[in-house]
Write a protein that holds these residues in place. Sequence first.
Motif, PDB file in Angstrom:
ATOM      1  N   PRO A 275      -7.926  -9.739   1.060  1.00 38.38           N
ATOM      2  CA  PRO A 275      -7.792  -9.198  -0.305  1.00 38.38           C
ATOM      3  C   PRO A 275      -8.049  -7.697  -0.387  1.00 38.38           C
ATOM      4  CG  PRO A 275      -8.919 -11.302  -0.379  1.00 38.38           C
ATOM      5  CD  PRO A 275      -8.757 -10.964   1.072  1.00 38.38           C
ATOM      6  N   GLU A 276      -9.050  -7.204   0.373  1.00 35.69           N
ATOM      7  CA  GLU A 276      -9.350  -5.775   0.339  1.00 35.69           C
ATOM      8  C   GLU A 276      -8.146  -4.949   0.778  1.00 35.69           C
ATOM      9  OE1 GLU A 276     -13.012  -8.169   0.797  1.00 35.69           O
ATOM     10  OE2 GLU A 276     -11.123  -8.078   1.922  1.00 35.69           O
ATOM     11  N   SER A 277      -7.462  -5.413   1.808  1.00 41.50           N
ATOM     12  CA  SER A 277      -6.293  -4.691   2.307  1.00 41.50           C
ATOM     13  C   SER A 277      -5.127  -4.773   1.317  1.00 41.50           C
ATOM     14  CB  SER A 277      -5.869  -5.255   3.663  1.00 41.50           C
ATOM     15  OG  SER A 277      -6.895  -5.105   4.611  1.00 41.50           O
ATOM     16  N   ILE A 278      -4.967  -5.936   0.688  1.00 43.17           N
ATOM     17  CA  ILE A 278      -3.894  -6.089  -0.302  1.00 43.17           C
ATOM     18  C   ILE A 278      -4.133  -5.143  -1.470  1.00 43.17           C
ATOM     19  CG2 ILE A 278      -2.830  -7.679  -1.953  1.00 43.17           C
ATOM     20  CD1 ILE A 278      -3.394  -9.942   0.029  1.00 43.17           C
ATOM     21  N   VAL A 279      -5.371  -5.074  -1.946  1.00 42.55           N
ATOM     22  CA  VAL A 279      -5.695  -4.166  -3.055  1.00 42.55           C
ATOM     23  C   VAL A 279      -5.395  -2.727  -2.655  1.00 42.55           C
ATOM     24  CG1 VAL A 279      -7.580  -3.234  -4.460  1.00 42.55           C
ATOM     25  CG2 VAL A 279      -7.412  -5.692  -4.079  1.00 42.55           C
ATOM     26  N   GLU A 280      -5.713  -2.378  -1.409  1.00 42.52           N
ATOM     27  CA  GLU A 280      -5.456  -1.022  -0.933  1.00 42.52           C
ATOM     28  C   GLU A 280      -3.957  -0.711  -0.932  1.00 42.52           C
ATOM     29  OE1 GLU A 280      -6.312   1.644   3.086  1.00 42.52           O
ATOM     30  OE2 GLU A 280      -7.430  -0.217   2.737  1.00 42.52           O
ATOM     31  N   VAL A 281      -3.145  -1.676  -0.512  1.00 39.58           N
ATOM     32  CA  VAL A 281      -1.695  -1.488  -0.528  1.00 39.58           C
ATOM     33  C   VAL A 281      -1.193  -1.312  -1.965  1.00 39.58           C
ATOM     34  CG1 VAL A 281       0.517  -2.624  -0.083  1.00 39.58           C
ATOM     35  CG2 VAL A 281      -1.271  -2.686   1.642  1.00 39.58           C
ATOM     36  N   VAL A 282      -1.724  -2.115  -2.879  1.00 37.29           N
ATOM     37  CA  VAL A 282      -1.324  -2.007  -4.292  1.00 37.29           C
ATOM     38  C   VAL A 282      -1.696  -0.632  -4.837  1.00 37.29           C
ATOM     39  CG1 VAL A 282      -1.746  -2.897  -6.614  1.00 37.29           C
ATOM     40  CG2 VAL A 282      -1.428  -4.489  -4.709  1.00 37.29           C
ATOM     41  N   GLU A 283      -2.876  -0.154  -4.502  1.00 35.09           N
ATOM     42  CA  GLU A 283      -3.301   1.171  -4.968  1.00 35.09           C
ATOM     43  C   GLU A 283      -2.372   2.257  -4.439  1.00 35.09           C
ATOM     44  OE1 GLU A 283      -8.004   1.375  -5.693  1.00 35.09           O
ATOM     45  OE2 GLU A 283      -7.474   0.914  -3.626  1.00 35.09           O
ATOM     46  N   ARG A 284      -2.007   2.137  -3.165  1.00 32.57           N
ATOM     47  CA  ARG A 284      -1.124   3.151  -2.579  1.00 32.57           C
ATOM     48  C   ARG A 284       0.265   3.097  -3.210  1.00 32.57           C
ATOM     49  NH1 ARG A 284      -3.846   1.934   2.473  1.00 32.57           N
ATOM     50  NH2 ARG A 284      -2.149   0.581   3.132  1.00 32.57           N
ATOM     51  N   PHE A 285       0.686   1.902  -3.588  1.00 31.32           N
ATOM     52  CA  PHE A 285       1.977   1.777  -4.256  1.00 31.32           C
ATOM     53  C   PHE A 285       1.976   2.555  -5.573  1.00 31.32           C
ATOM     54  CE2 PHE A 285       4.208  -0.378  -7.744  1.00 31.32           C
ATOM     55  CZ  PHE A 285       5.513  -0.144  -7.352  1.00 31.32           C
ATOM     56  N   PHE A 286       0.939   2.361  -6.370  1.00 34.02           N
ATOM     57  CA  PHE A 286       0.875   3.056  -7.650  1.00 34.02           C
ATOM     58  C   PHE A 286       0.636   4.555  -7.472  1.00 34.02           C
ATOM     59  CE2 PHE A 286      -0.024  -1.253  -9.436  1.00 34.02           C
ATOM     60  CZ  PHE A 286       1.025  -1.266 -10.336  1.00 34.02           C
ATOM     61  N   GLU A 287      -0.076   4.913  -6.406  1.00 34.59           N
ATOM     62  CA  GLU A 287      -0.258   6.332  -6.102  1.00 34.59           C
ATOM     63  C   GLU A 287       1.082   6.982  -5.786  1.00 34.59           C
ATOM     64  OE1 GLU A 287      -2.507   9.163  -2.772  1.00 34.59           O
ATOM     65  OE2 GLU A 287      -2.858   7.001  -2.825  1.00 34.59           O
ATOM     66  N   ALA A 288       1.876   6.306  -4.953  1.00 35.27           N
ATOM     67  CA  ALA A 288       3.202   6.825  -4.617  1.00 35.27           C
ATOM     68  C   ALA A 288       4.081   6.908  -5.861  1.00 35.27           C
ATOM     69  CB  ALA A 288       3.860   5.922  -3.570  1.00 35.27           C
TER      70      ALA A 288
END
Length: 428
Positions: free
Chosen positions: A168-181
């Motif tokens: 879950p921690e890694s998935i949240v990180e990917v989601v954050e990077r998506f919105f950052e991009a």
Amino acid sequence: MLKGKKIVLGVTGGIAAYKAATLCSQLTKKGADVHVIMTSSAKEFITELTLQTLTRNPVYSDTFDEREPAVVSHIHLADLADLVLVAPATANTIGKLALGLADDMLSTTLLATTAPVMVAPAMNVHMYDHPAVKQNMETLVSRGVMMIEPGEGLLACGYVGKGRLEEPESIVEVVERFFEAQADGRKTLPVQAERAIGDEPGAGDLSEEPLLQGKKVVVTAGGTVERIDPVRYITNDSSGKMGFAIAAAARQMGAEVVLVAGNTTEAPPEGITVERVQSGQDMYEAVLKHWQDSDIVVKSAAVADYRPKTAAPKKMKKQGETLTLELVKTIDILETLGKQKKGQFLIGFAAETDQLDTYAREKLVRKNCDLLVANDVTAAGAGFGTDTNIVHIYGPEGLVADLPLLSKDEVAKQLLELTARRMNGVLS
């Protein structure tokens, strides 16, 4: 990045559904407005009440359970979403999404949404590798669906391989990077984005450039050989597999790689500069040649701590019931480099049999490492010569990653991803 973002989370019926609770909790804590849709099978593993409590929103599972007369629920959820995330995604749900089927609340919402869709597969290793499943995932990637590649390790079914839901921690990180991009106006995700699925080089690749592009990485692997005479020597247990996996992963991430290899049981990966050595002194001299212009040095080799004070020029013959050898300390390569480093990122390894945490923390400080990777070689799947490992990664602040039973390739990948983040100033 997640504050106020409306995320529709689809939870499907695999054993990994229990991780949805942690995922909901972490997304909500970061400010996301999470709306959960569960399949009927998912409810066999985790309850609606659990996810409703964590998200503070109603949980949907029945297409015909219309709770608000003013809206059609699946259309309402499809329209409000800033992102639809399916985690875990079973082979069945992936197949339905690829074919455009809509026979339950989740698949109907997925068909109706125009929001970005992100999918985190989780299934048995053989299911994941089935041609039909691979084709379905490739179809989704070709349509712009983002895939969060599953990890490798011990699966609930008892197999060891790829198919474990990403943490879950890694998935949240990917989601954050998506919105950052998205906020930066980029169409692609940043360098540390998820590894998209595809057999062809670059298929579905969502990253802008390789993670270690332009970096020089020096990796040591295998055991050293300290001669007693021309036919006998002192060495350490080491197959070289972990070091080989790190070298291969660094090359895949765009780095220039130099592999300094001692005594190993397998051939090193192809396409990498390999310098073969025997003794600890040989290994030190080989590393030192590249030290000044290296960016990352990974000391995964098992270097003998002691060597015979003198090596006999000819084979020693048996004499008497005992033999006494005088041993002297070999050069401590890691500690020596730690004292010399000027900007290089230094990673050490520690193979322990007890008090792992204590010894690892002490070694990291004493040898001035940036990261220290420790494993208990008495644990099943984490010993010498295996294709898997269980590691604990320490930084100056303490334990920074605790990796379960994974393939050594996956351990190498996660270690280098962590390294790249830390070199860019990201400590999590």
